[in-house]
Design a protein around this motif. Structure first.
Motif, PDB file in Angstrom:
ATOM      1  N   MET A 146     -87.422  31.733 -45.874  1.00 43.71           N
ATOM      2  CA  MET A 146     -87.952  32.047 -44.572  1.00 43.71           C
ATOM      3  C   MET A 146     -88.941  33.193 -44.733  1.00 43.71           C
ATOM      4  O   MET A 146     -88.699  34.115 -45.507  1.00 43.71           O
ATOM      5  N   LEU A 202     -89.140  28.750 -37.675  1.00 42.29           N
ATOM      6  CA  LEU A 202     -87.839  28.943 -38.318  1.00 42.29           C
ATOM      7  C   LEU A 202     -86.809  27.903 -37.897  1.00 42.29           C
ATOM      8  O   LEU A 202     -85.751  27.798 -38.510  1.00 42.29           O
ATOM      9  N   GLY A 260     -88.784  36.814 -41.382  1.00 44.02           N
ATOM     10  CA  GLY A 260     -88.210  36.033 -42.456  1.00 44.02           C
ATOM     11  C   GLY A 260     -87.969  36.924 -43.659  1.00 44.02           C
ATOM     12  O   GLY A 260     -88.783  37.795 -43.968  1.00 44.02           O
ATOM     13  N   ALA A 304     -83.005  35.542 -42.145  1.00 41.62           N
ATOM     14  CA  ALA A 304     -83.963  36.165 -41.233  1.00 41.62           C
ATOM     15  C   ALA A 304     -83.307  37.394 -40.629  1.00 41.62           C
ATOM     16  O   ALA A 304     -82.087  37.584 -40.743  1.00 41.62           O
TER      17      ALA A 304
END
Length: 138
Positions: free
Chosen positions: A1, A21, A103, A108
């Motif tokens: 991410m 995401l 990210g 995250a």
């Protein structure tokens, strides 16, 4: 991410998963306490990895992590990508109306935007960036 995404929390404490995401986080994910008073977001697979490591620890070490699990929430976004973030987690991270998702590779983070902006302004220097690049072997 990866990336940085700003969103607004609604009055009920619901957030929208950034569209970039959503695929990576899937239909359900886990949110818990993070470092520096942010929240950490894990995919189900990532969370299972943490559980596996936790369950393999001696009990004398595992008690150091109890707050991570006690404050975890399984989140399942609705069709619009909204999910409810429990009050305790919002309070821990000092989340106001505007939040920033960032990210972090395999997970995250969720930050209060003002807090994150101040941290980034303070720590994003050429010297710190060069040190980070060196640690990564660049």
């Amino acid at each position: 991410m990866y990336g940085k995404y700003r969103h607004t929390a609604d009055p009920k404490g619901r957030l929208i998963v950034p569209s970039k995401l959503r695929d990576e986080l899937g239909d359900a994910f886990y949110v818990t306490l993070g470092l520096d008073h942010c929240l950490t977001v894990y995919t189900e697979e990532g969370w299972q990895g943490i559980l596996d490591r936790y369950n393999a620890m001696p009990i004398s070490q595992s008690r150091k992590i109890r707050f991570l699990f006690a404050n975890a929430a399984k989140c399942e976004p609705d069709k619009q990508g909204r999910f409810l973030l429990p009050t305790e987690l919002r309070e821990y991270a000092g989340l106001q109306q505007e939040v920033t998702f960032i990210g972090q590779g395999g997970h995250a983070e969720i930050w209060d935007s003002g807090t994150y902006d101040a941290l980034e302004k303070e720590t994003l220097t050429p010297e710190n960036l060069a040190a980070a690049m060196e640690e990564l072997g660049f």
